[in-house]
Design a protein around this motif. Structure first.
Motif: not given
Lengths: 392, 290
Positions: B42-51
């Motif tokens: 669960v990503k609640k913080q904004p920004g760049l993520y990887f999957k």
């Protein structure tokens, strides 16, 4: 990290030397490949000047150029890096890292926006149409009033405005309605319509601001202006009549006052006249008394010197004066059985003398001296004169 | 040339790989990362993520405050069995995206439907306990608070927070409004009549007061005038008494003569005289004897 935001900036400062730019770019790519796919062998190519390189350079320049943006006076630019808010920029030209790294949204903060509740002004026209559903509301005393107002607002926080509500601007209308209805619902009709109009607006502004702050909309309510607060059209006539009645009340009072203003000074005048007259009377009576007394006293002095003579003289003088000015009838009553006809009725026609009592004596002797009637008094009495002629 | 082709291919492959494996979460969103249907992050913080490309997929949900508006105002019965039309709005937001997804499949419309059902029944309960007057003015704030709390309690299971339930409009149905208008009209008529008769009364009072003042002023002046006159008369009497007291007998004589003179001074006065009177004694003979 490969997507370290720093790398864009390095290129930004880059000199116009294309080779240098390209070299860096290549290095970057190599680094990228090296990290992501460690299994791949680094591609090897010589730095030969080929036409493909300027094309890449050109594409890169255009790419950088898309990051320029200008923020107008009164606006703010909100920069998001990969969706995360990193900075808010003020007026002037700025540069952000190009897509897809950073994006900017320019929002006008200072511009005052308006929401109309209870009516709508048609675009570019001054005519307004009513929105009865919005404008009719219940008061505390279960009356219905018709209120139209406008809300002016601007932004006090661009970040809050952008990030916290899906449709912050749409909230303003709903919040305005709920605020005004809450206040009107707690006010008596007369308060909301007349004396409390200003206060309703002020309180609505406060409530609106409080709610909008609670939602963190970043909206600043500048003003809530009452455009119109009236009874509904259906009862307007009765309200107007009541206002007229109020005027009538004042008018009637004024008329009464006018009457009073007329009567009282007149009465004062009358009173002054009475007083002055009384004063005059007093002086007159006193002076008359003084005069009469003085006169009497002087006569008295002389009388005391020679009482008998003076008394006689005064008596005769008086008799003379009286007899010379009245009509006289001399009757010898010694032979009281003769009949004497006196034209007393004629004489009395215009007199009211009380001295005729003596004429009641019916008998007059034949040698009676006929009435000596002063011709002056007869001149005006034709009837008597004609009779006088007959007897002659 | 070959090496350049390789570079290009490499670049394209890299971009493709990045676009498949990287995702950003906006300031205004939550992201759920699913791995073959299972929530793994669960990503609640904004920004760049990887999957993981192809295996993972991402669903986004708004984290901003949302508004639930009613399409049409609804009818509610109050405790005095009167209908009122109520229009309200609800401010809500997703706080637990995983729960939200599980319970509502992430469907906003479904969420709104659930919310509106909750709020509606809450409204019905609260309105049924109160009179129109309480609903409109007295306990408006309290109702909104109660509704917000109950809606919030229920929607927490769905990962939703209800920030506010606000009554926008509480109106009377048209037919009831008409009778309100009639009552208002009658009330105004009463006020108007009252004002007019008040005016007449006030005017009459002012006039009467003026009349009274006039009477008082004149009466006072009269009394003062009589007083002055009396003083004059008294003074005169005193003067007369002083003078005539010196010889009352002569005064009577003197004054009588005066009176005769002023009584008989017109030709229309007729005196009937006897020649035997004292005045004529010399007419009969010079000695004055009878």
């Amino acid at each position: 990290m490969a997507n370290d935001p720093g790398w864009g900036n390095r290129n930004n400062e880059g000199p116009p030397d294309l080779d240098e730019v390209l070299r860096q770019f290549k290095r970057k790519i190599n680094a990228l490949f090296g990290k992501k796919d460690s299994g791949d062998k680094p591609p090897q190519f010589d730095s030969k000047n080929l036409p493909i390189l300027p094309i890449i350079a050109l594409v890169a320049i255009v790419w950088f150029a898309t990051g320029f943006y200008i923020v107008d006076q009164g606006s703010r630019g909100v920069v998001l890096r990969f969706g995360k808010h990193v900075e808010t920029t003020a007026e002037g030209p700025h540069w952000h890292m190009p897509y897809p790294i950073e994006s900017v949204t320019v929002v006008n903060m200072e511009q005052v926006r308006t929401v109309e509740v209870g009516y709508r002004t048609a675009e570019g026209r001054s005519s307004r149409s009513k929105e009865l559903r919005e404008s009719l509301m219940l008061t505390d005393d279960e009356n219905i009033i018709d209120i139209q107002f406008a809300v002016q607002y601007n932004l006090k926080s661009v970040e809050d405005n952008l990030f916290n509500n899906r449709s912050a601007e749409d909230s303003v209308r709903g919040v305005a309605e709920t605020a005004i209805r809450e206040i009107v619902g707690k006010s008596k009709m007369d308060f909301a319509l007349y004396e409390g109009r200003e206060e309703v607006a002020v309180r609505a502004k406060a409530i609106m601001q409080e709610i909008l702050d609670r939602y963190k909309t970043g909206i600043n309510v500048v003003n809530v202006t009452m455009q119109n607060a009236q009874p509904p059209e259906q009862v307007q006539a009765a309200f107007d009549d009541a206002v007229k009645a109020g005027q009538d009340l004042e008018r009637q009072k004024n008329e009464g006052q006018a009457y009073a203003n007329d009567v009282i000074p007149k009465a004062r005048g009358t009173a002054a006249r009475l007083l002055e007259e009384a004063q005059g009377y007093k002086l007159r009576v006193e002076n008359e008394a003084k005069g009469n007394a003085s006169r009497f006293e002087q006569v008295l002095t002389q009388y005391q010197r020679a009482p008998e003579v003076t008394r006689q003289r005064l008596y005769i003088d008086a008799q003379e004066q009286i007899l010379s000015s009245v009509s006289k009838v001399i009757v010898d009553q010694k032979n009281g059985n003769s009949l004497l006809y006196l034209p007393l009725d004629k004489l009395m026609n215009t007199t009211n003398s009380a001295t005729v009592g003596a004429a009641a004596a019916p008998s007059v002797p034949p040698n009676t001296v006929m009435p000596e009637i002063d011709s002056n008094s007869l001149r005006s009495r034709d009837a008597f004169r004609s009779r006088d002629r007959e007897t002659r | 040339m070959k090496s350049i082709g390789t570079v290009l291919i490499g670049i394209i492959a890299a971009i493709l790989l990045i676009s498949l494996s990287a995702f950003t979460v906006d300031q205004r969103e939550y992201a759920l990362v699913f791995r073959l249907g299972e929530i793994v992050a669960v990503k609640k913080q904004p920004g760049l993520y990887f999957k993981m490309p192809f295996v993972d997929n991402v669903k986004y949900f708004d984290n901003r405050i949302l508004t639930l508006n009613w399409v049409e105002p609804d009818r509610f019965l109050t405790s005095e069995k009167k209908n009122v039309l109520v229009d309200s709005f609800v401010k809500w937001r997703i706080v637990d995206p995983a729960k939200y997804y599980v319970s509502l499949k992430g469907d906003e419309l479904a969420a709104e439907r659930r919310l509106s059902q909750t709020v509606n029944s809450g409204l019905r309960d609260e309105f049924g306990k109160r009179t129109i007057h309480e609903v409109v003015s007295g306990e408006r704030g309290k109702i909104m608070e109660i509704l917000q709390q109950s809606a919030d309690r229920e929607s927490r299971q769905m990962g939703i927070e209800v920030l506010d339930v606000r009554l926008r409009r509480v109106d009377l149905p048209q037919e009831v409004s008409e009778s309100v208008y009639q009552r208002m009209e009658a009330e105004r008529k009463r006020v108007a009549n009252e004002l007019r008769s008040q005016g007449a009364g006030a005017a009459e009072k002012i006039r009467a007061d003026a009349d009274k003042q006039r009477e008082v002023i004149i009466a006072e002046a009269y009394s003062q005038a009589q007083d002055t006159k009396g003083a004059g008369d008294a003074k005169a009497s005193e003067i007369y008494a002083n003078a005539y007291g010196k010889n009352p007998e002569f005064y009577a004589f003197y004054r009588s003569l005066e009176a005769y003179r002023s009584s008989f001074k017109s030709k229309s006065d007729v005196l009937v005289l006897e020649p035997t009177s004292d005045f004529f004694k010399y007419m009969r003979n010079s000695s004055g004897k009878k």
